[in-house]
Design an enzyme around this catalytic site. Structure first.
Site, PDB file in Angstrom:
ATOM      1  NE  ARG A 101      -3.773  -2.487  11.149  1.00 28.39           N
ATOM      2  CZ  ARG A 101      -4.684  -1.766  10.523  1.00 28.39           C
ATOM      3  NH1 ARG A 101      -5.963  -2.103  10.623  1.00 28.39           N
ATOM      4  NH2 ARG A 101      -4.340  -0.725   9.816  1.00 28.39           N
ATOM      5  CB  SER A 108     -11.890  -5.655   6.247  1.00 31.71           C
ATOM      6  OG  SER A 108     -12.859  -4.662   6.321  1.00 31.71           O
ATOM      7  CD  GLU A 142      -3.544   3.612   2.369  1.00 32.50           C
ATOM      8  OE1 GLU A 142      -4.349   4.302   2.995  1.00 32.50           O
ATOM      9  OE2 GLU A 142      -3.506   2.369   2.431  1.00 32.50           O
ATOM     10  NE  ARG A 154      -3.778  -2.406   0.783  1.00 34.12           N
ATOM     11  CZ  ARG A 154      -4.667  -2.867   1.681  1.00 34.12           C
ATOM     12  NH1 ARG A 154      -5.012  -2.095   2.687  1.00 34.12           N
ATOM     13  NH2 ARG A 154      -5.206  -4.057   1.547  1.00 34.12           N
ATOM     14  NE  ARG A 177      -5.564   2.131  12.865  1.00 34.78           N
ATOM     15  CZ  ARG A 177      -6.630   1.442  12.452  1.00 34.78           C
ATOM     16  NH1 ARG A 177      -6.802   0.207  12.804  1.00 34.78           N
ATOM     17  NH2 ARG A 177      -7.534   2.001  11.686  1.00 34.78           N
ATOM     18  CG  HIS A 178      -2.100   2.769   8.392  1.00 33.85           C
ATOM     19  ND1 HIS A 178      -2.745   3.512   9.354  1.00 33.85           N
ATOM     20  CD2 HIS A 178      -3.073   2.253   7.598  1.00 33.85           C
ATOM     21  CE1 HIS A 178      -4.054   3.446   9.153  1.00 33.85           C
ATOM     22  NE2 HIS A 178      -4.291   2.691   8.091  1.00 33.85           N
ATOM     23  CD  GLU A 202      -9.882  -3.150   9.834  1.00 29.82           C
ATOM     24  OE1 GLU A 202      -9.733  -1.979   9.481  1.00 29.82           O
ATOM     25  OE2 GLU A 202      -9.383  -4.130   9.225  1.00 29.82           O
TER      26      GLU A 202
END
Lengths: 542, 542
Positions: free
Chosen positions: A516, A468, A316, A314, A322-323, A465
């Site tokens: 995570r 998903s 991002e 990712r 947490r990323h 979370e």
């Protein structure tokens, strides 16, 4: 102690040098020169000690540098592990390979703390000219920390009763022979001491204590050293266990492990935040943001239940706790007969057996992590708690939290809901189902009774979370309709839609973030603690 | 049957249209139009049949389209697997979900071959107006192949004695109820029939037989369909088993599974053949060609034994039967005490237990693959055969093959050696050790007694290399020396060298190609058969 990144090939990524950079480079060069000097001095000192020993010490064969291990011999010798030492071996001679965690001399004696992974034992030397000579003590005291040594000695009970500074408290090793397998740089040139990097968080709460605190970046810049702390050794064994237990649970149900391509044409899920590259002569490509399409194709290929453990990319620019820009995805997908609860049933059994398995198989490691980073054991119930999104919204509203019942809930609100759930149901692990349609991707199956909701779920640990998932749309017409409604141009996903045209089994699945799960199971505060070599917007090395 | 790739996002990678391309596009558009017409015609026909049924058929509730499975209900119904059907269920009613593999009508009767993964069963309908109506037979005969149906019926013994066309030979299902869960496109619009894609290789040896042969590219372009063949279903279960057995063997020895980054600064092993990309604001990066540096760092971090299963990227323009641009690496690395034979001992036990495990757990799947692609079972001995490179060279020379005793041996020579070894020792699996130094990377530990050789090995199945490994140089000085001797500029690998400066454990390891192991265990002729979505210089989709 110094906060210097390991020099590496990423140097070539730097821009033209500014004045500041040149000054920095000069300082680094000077530091390197001093380091080299100290290394040479150490070399000379060890050589002198060995030479002195060769000249006059009758015990000279009992210490010194071993020949470099180069597969010269298979001696049949057996090494005992530090963690396996115990009183039952008293008076027996053992051979141990470990690191010099610490060494201190005291007149005619010396004490080594020898470390092997999370275990330590004290090695004692007293000059008696039978087993230990003055030269031996001098040589031992010159060994830099982190040096790898072979120690031969006799297991004894410590005279003082108990060795406080070691994990082996009831036994120590009375030295007979010690050889250096691989010497470290001088202690002062270690980026930091394992001792400092291992100190319990609670130690820093005492304001009077003047401990060196090793920062996150210093640790990550010198990950080879940082991984040697007992907590990190334990964390990565537990992380390995998360993957193993995920796999075991799905293999028990006859799932097939698959490996799907990370190099793909186009973007895997929408166009944002992908890493782009050139695929040889075939033109532009990108790195998979998830194995979504491919695991669904495997189900359409009649594999019935599949999972994958692999990297997810990712691009991002998220600098959060947490990323990550590259993480390990635990993905699963399965055909269902009637209801997406079939997926939740699998996940329920999977995670309960994972948590049980971690607590059973890694009890010691969990304890080791807790010594440095104290935490409350994870509370979970069986079967796991399932709440609908609407029920979650109601709990939040009852607690005075504003929330859009047809929108998504943010990270902070998720945390609050986690606390409310813990208070009411006593669990840190729960499933939230039936999310609003606006909060989910186009391929999520709408709820049968209300177009505002979907057959979807998120799963949480300690209010954060980790998963998903959803039932996916298997009907090509409905899939095209939903894509259009979400503003997606059909030609860009035509091959995805076509996958369902040759008879499509109803199916669902989910994606889990491995780091995570490990982070939240252990209640750690940063995902970089459970990623061995983390990648984020500011880090691509080591 | 048509050889059309699934349209996909890679369309955007095409260049500006030429005349030829425009003509091709026009033809494709016409094809698509005809397809759409046929789909509409099928739709209309099925609707008409259902309408007719609704009007007059008293059995109308017993067939037709089911409502789309959308998690409406949890009925508690239980589905039986086709492979679990047997005579002990005779006269019992079962519910089965499967695909229409084939259907043929014959006056007042119809016969469906229902397929579920590798198993098939015959479903029979005879018009009796009690359980089966004329409308029902008509509707069933209109179902396109690959359609997913729920079938309810009674298990009976076939009147003819044995059903030749199905894997279930002793039982068939007398139909009571059939509903369509997901309809396929019209049979004539399937890219190929599973029947054609499943035909044994031996069938094509008969020159008179006029079978449709489905080519490799057609298969891969339509992988969703291709995966449905029994052989492919079995191949990917066996491939999953290879990974599982690799892991099990190493976890038994307390190895830790790790996940290392695929996004790295610089090139992981030399600069050739890497995929390059931009890492956000940090500048250029590339995809890891192997986890070599990282798994060694994990060992330097005291994890002692580690393994990784993950993608490996090679931007090589190699269009061979055994190269891919993205494959799954089974990597391991471990500390050793004295000798790299310790690594070979682990690998020996690992592969023997893997082969045993495959033969035991996947006996049925191995049989299924053999039905389409006949092969001789793998011969292996215990302990595994180990030969030195020099011994291999001598065997080749004795057989009249020219070979450089201090060079490497090529693919063809490896094959010949494999045959010689098989003849002399009766094994398809063996280890070749102590390669010449010119044939190995700079970080390979030289042999202690002869600088022309190294502490290294390759491992072969059926004469083809599946593994390359070695003791690694753990001494930073020697490592720098060897790098220089190999023409590598030290600054580009400084961080790698630095990893060994803080006390380095002697260690060794290897990398295995998962797809190659699966391919060669099954003696398949192309690595694309064991890669679910292969990537090569000519393919990046689907």
């Amino acid at each position: 102690m110094a906060d210097e990144p390991i020099a590496d090939a990423s140097a070539e990524t730097q821009e033209a040098p500014s004045k500041k950079a040149l000054k920095k480079a000069a300082a680094a060069a000077e530091k390197a020169r001093l380091k080299a000097e100290r290394a040479a001095a150490l070399e000379a000192k060890m050589a002198a000690l060995s030479a002195a020993a060769d000249a006059e010490d009758p015990l000279k064969d009992k210490y010194g540098d071993a020949e470099m291990v180069q597969s010269q011999t298979k001696s049949g010798r057996r090494w005992t592990r530090v963690e396996d030492l115990s009183g039952t071996l008293a008076d027996e001679e053992v051979l141990v390979r470990g690191r010099v965690h610490n060494v201190r001399g005291k007149g005619k004696s010396a004490f080594i703390v020898l470390r092997q992974q999370t275990a330590t034992v004290q090695v004692v030397l007293f000059v008696d000219d039978v087993h230990v000579s003055k030269g031996m003590v001098k040589w031992v005291c010159s060994l830099p920390r982190e040096t790898v040594v072979d120690v031969r000695g006799v297991i004894v009970r410590p005279e003082s009763g108990e060795v406080e500074s070691c994990t082996q408290k009831d036994v120590e090793i009375s030295l007979r022979e010690i050889h250096c397998i691989s010497r470290s740089v001088p202690t002062e040139d270690l980026p930091f001491l394992i001792e400092d990097a291992s100190r319990p968080e609670t130690a820093f709460e005492n304001e009077k204590a003047q401990y060196v605190r090793v920062g996150q970046d210093t640790r990550l810049d010198n990950r080879v050293l940082d991984l040697r702390t007992p907590a990190n050794n334990a964390i990565f064994k537990i992380q390995s266990g998360v993957g193993t237990l995920f796999r075991e649970a799905l293999l028990r149900r006859n799932f097939t492990e698959i490996h799907t391509p990370k190099l793909i044409a186009g973007a895997s899920e929408g166009g944002a935040a992908v890493f782009r590259l050139d695929y040889m002569k075939l033109g532009p490509a990108c790195l998979a943001q998830s194995p979504q399409l491919y695991k669904q194709m495997a189900i359409m290929g009649d594999l019935e239940g599949v999972f994958e453990i692999g990297p997810v990319f990712r691009a991002e620019d998220s600098n959060t706790h947490r990323h990550l820009c590259e993480f390990t995805g635990l993905d699963m997908e399965m055909s269902i007969k009637e209801h997406y609860d079939e997926v939740l049933d699998v996940l329920d059994e999977l995670f309960v057996s994972m948590f049980d398995g971690l607590n059973e198989r890694f009890a010691r490691e969990i304890g080791v992590v807790g010594t440095q980073y104290p935490f409350e054991p994870l509370q979970y119930c069986r079967p796991s708690l399932r709440l609908t999104f609407a029920e979650g919204v109601k709990m939040l509203q009852d607690a005075g939290v504003e929330v859009d019942p047809l929108g998504d809930i943010g990270t902070e609100t998720e945390r609050i809901l986690g606390k409310l759930v813990k208070e009411k149901y006593g669990t840190d692990f729960y499933m939230l189902t039936r999310y609003p349609i606006n909060a989910r991707p186009f391929y999520t199956m709408p709820a049968p009774d209300d177009p505002n909701y979907t057959n979807s779920f998120d799963i949480f640990i300690r209010g954060q979370e980790i998963i998903s998932g959803a039932q996916r749309i298997h009907d090509p017409k409905l899939l095209a309709e939903r894509a259009l409604a979400c503003g997606i141009e059909l030609p860009t996903i035509q091959s995805y839609i076509d996958s369902f045209k040759y008879g499509a089994t109803p199916h669902g699945g989910c994606g889990v973030g491995l780091e995570r799960v490990a982070m939240l199971f252990l209640d750690l505060n940063n995902i970089r603690k459970t990623s061995m070599f983390p990648r984020d917007p500011k880090r691509i090395a080591p």
